[in-house]
Design an enzyme around this catalytic site. Structure first.
Site, PDB file in Angstrom:
ATOM      1  N   ASP A  58      -0.210  -7.531   0.850  1.00  0.00           N
ATOM      2  CA  ASP A  58       0.321  -6.189   1.109  1.00  0.00           C
ATOM      3  C   ASP A  58       1.848  -6.200   1.018  1.00  0.00           C
ATOM      4  O   ASP A  58       2.547  -6.094   2.021  1.00  0.00           O
ATOM      5  CB  ASP A  58      -0.129  -5.680   2.477  1.00  0.00           C
ATOM      6  CG  ASP A  58       0.072  -4.172   2.625  1.00  0.00           C
ATOM      7  OD1 ASP A  58       0.531  -3.536   1.661  1.00  0.00           O
ATOM      8  OD2 ASP A  58      -0.236  -3.635   3.710  1.00  0.00           O
ATOM      9  N   GLY A  94       4.110   5.859   8.914  1.00  0.00           N
ATOM     10  CA  GLY A  94       5.491   5.915   8.468  1.00  0.00           C
ATOM     11  C   GLY A  94       6.245   4.628   8.734  1.00  0.00           C
ATOM     12  O   GLY A  94       7.307   4.381   8.160  1.00  0.00           O
ATOM     13  N   SER A 117       5.029   1.688   8.015  1.00  0.00           N
ATOM     14  CA  SER A 117       4.613   0.713   7.011  1.00  0.00           C
ATOM     15  C   SER A 117       5.796   0.179   6.227  1.00  0.00           C
ATOM     16  O   SER A 117       6.667   0.939   5.798  1.00  0.00           O
ATOM     17  CB  SER A 117       3.625   1.342   6.020  1.00  0.00           C
ATOM     18  OG  SER A 117       2.333   1.338   6.543  1.00  0.00           O
ATOM     19  N   SER A 177       2.146  -3.911   7.867  1.00  0.00           N
ATOM     20  CA  SER A 177       1.029  -3.591   6.984  1.00  0.00           C
ATOM     21  C   SER A 177       0.183  -2.461   7.558  1.00  0.00           C
ATOM     22  O   SER A 177       0.052  -1.404   6.962  1.00  0.00           O
ATOM     23  CB  SER A 177       0.171  -4.837   6.747  1.00  0.00           C
ATOM     24  OG  SER A 177      -1.014  -4.505   6.050  1.00  0.00           O
ATOM     25  N   HIS A 196       0.818  -1.217   0.000  1.00  0.00           N
ATOM     26  CA  HIS A 196       0.000   0.000   0.000  1.00  0.00           C
ATOM     27  C   HIS A 196       0.851   1.266   0.000  1.00  0.00           C
ATOM     28  O   HIS A 196       0.316   2.372  -0.098  1.00  0.00           O
ATOM     29  CB  HIS A 196      -0.930   0.010   1.221  1.00  0.00           C
ATOM     30  CG  HIS A 196      -0.219   0.184   2.526  1.00  0.00           C
ATOM     31  ND1 HIS A 196       0.134  -0.871   3.331  1.00  0.00           N
ATOM     32  CD2 HIS A 196       0.218   1.297   3.169  1.00  0.00           C
ATOM     33  CE1 HIS A 196       0.742  -0.419   4.413  1.00  0.00           C
ATOM     34  NE2 HIS A 196       0.805   0.897   4.336  1.00  0.00           N
TER      35      HIS A 196
END
Length: 460
Positions: free
Chosen positions: A240, A321, A323, A338, A210
């Protein structure tokens, strides 16, 4: 006598300045000549799901006994493997294997049927469901964005499945953590680098899907001056994960190390699937290194952007941030961040994309660190298969410095002081020019004053 001393000082200053210019020019020439256009290829090893014993003691027993006689496994507080079983014969086999059985009512087949029914119901963003092996229940969660009507409709679906489905409201919202070890930035936002992976020819960053669509360009600074690479593939929603191809094709030095903050890093030595109850560590560019416990596997989360399945759930915190940042334990790569709910002040839930699934889908291998040398501490031997240890005994893994990790986390001063860079040469040249100009100005001023004194004496 005084004039003679001045002349000596001026000559020494000029000679030092000229020498500095020659030295600085040599340093810059050497740095430029020795700096490769792309990061040097360094020896490293690789690991893939096929190389690791991803079954482990608990999962191996579950696989052997079958889904109709078991309902998952986890690591107990004492570090022993616990397996949920539905009959005494299966319990005896678990004891014979050295693990601890727990008798339960519902099997993995019951869990799979329940989650299939939930998945076929109308999608409600802000909800998630997971198989809670320890309570022998399927837990359905709804965040603060789920309306009363949607929650009532989902509750009716759960009631029709059976009493082993538990409905649970949680605070906050389930969101992807877009704002891993180290920050990477693009027009899509800020994420964290996960693990370095390779197809045998090129090297990539594995991060969250994402974080940005295919074609997103990533930089290691917010000014867009230091390009890292470009997103070349991935999957979101559904999964993801995504791949950032390095701009130069190579990850460079320390490709098998993940940054954990404070100039420190952890050697990654393998890849595996996690176990419920396992202590894990997560690194992200916003909140740094955090630890927690795996609470569930094969979790489905309905983010606002889409549904992602097969996730790892943990009680470790994360923030925007983080992720894409790495999740690991005892040097074993397990997942990339995720999303989730909450933050690192109040706590929360965080979900991870399993690394094994991403590598298998992409046909890639994880880059792992070479054997420890003088640059760090030896990697600890995992206490069980897959690097699983008792929750209070697990460690992140073998420590080392993060020098060479891209993007470079060092400060501007340390980069300028690095003799391999052009910075020191430029500083020497600049200082020499200042000294040369200053000595010339001082001489001019002295000559001007001497002329005035002589003129004044002549004309009284």
């Amino acid at each position: 006598m005084r004039h003679a001393r001045r002349r000596v000082v001026r000559r020494v200053t000029r000679l030092a300045a000229v020498g500095g210019l020659l030295l600085g020019g040599t340093m810059v020439t050497h740095a430029v000549a020795s700096e490769p256009g792309t990061p040097d290829a360094v020896p490293f090893s690789t690991a893939s799901p096929a190389d690791a014993d991803t079954a482990g003691p608990g999962a191996g027993l579950v696989q052997r006994l079958g889904t109709s006689r078991t309902a998952g496994s986890w690591v107990g507080e004492d570090g022993r493997t616990v397996v949920a079983v539905t009959d005494e014969e299966a319990a005896a086999e678990v004891r014979a294997a050295g693990a601890e059985p727990k008798m339960v009512r519902h099997s993995m087949d019951d869990f799979d049927s329940a989650t299939k029914t939930l998945s076929s119901a109308p999608r409600v963003p802000g909800t998630a469901w997971m198989k809670d092996y320890r309570s022998n229940q399927v837990v359905v969660r709804g965040d603060s964005t789920v309306s009363g009507d949607d929650w009532s409709s989902l509750t009716e679906v759960a009631d029709a499945i059976g009493d082993f489905v538990r409905m649970e409201r949680v605070e906050g919202t389930f969101t992807t953590r877009l704002a891993g070890g180290l920050p990477v930035l693009s027009t899509a936002g800020r994420c964290s680098a996960g693990f370095n992976v390779t197809d045998g020819r090129r090297e990539f960053i594995l991060t969250a899907g994402h974080c940005g669509p295919q074609g997103s360009v990533w930089f290691s600074d917010d000014g867009g001056r230091r390009k890292v690479g470009t997103t070349v593939g991935g999957s979101f929603p559904g999964d993801d994960y995504s791949l950032i191809a390095y701009d130069g094709g190579k990850a460079g030095e320390n490709a098998g190390v993940v940054a954990v903050g404070g100039g420190k890093g952890v050697r990654i030595t393998g890849v595996a699937e996690p176990t419920v109850g396992q202590r894990i560590f997560r690194s992200g560019s916003t909140s740094g290194l955090r630890d927690g416990e795996v609470t569930a596997l094969d979790v489905t989360v309905n983010y606002p952007e889409g549904t992602v399945g097969g996730l790892i759930e943990s009680d470790v915190c994360a923030e925007p941030g983080d992720s894409g940042g790495p999740m690991f334990s005892e040097g074993i790569a397990l997942g990339v961040t995720s999303g989730g709910s909450g933050d690192c002040r109040s706590g929360g839930i965080t979900y991870f994309q399993p690394v094994t699934k991403a590598l298998a889908d992409l046909g890639l291998k994880l880059i792992v660190a070479p054997e420890a040398d003088g640059g760090g501490n030896p990697s600890p031997a995992p206490s069980q298969a897959q690097g699983v240890a008792a929750p209070d005994a697990a460690t992140p893994g073998s420590s080392t410095s993060v020098r060479g990790i891209l993007p470079d986390p060092s400060t501007l001063v340390s980069r300028l002081a690095d003799p391999r860079n052009v910075g020191p040469g430029l500083l020497v040249i600049g200082g020499s020019l200042v000294a040369l100009v200053a000595s010339r100005w001082i001489r001019t001023e002295q000559d001007r004053k001497a002329y005035r004194r002589q003129y004044s004496a002549m004309w009284g």
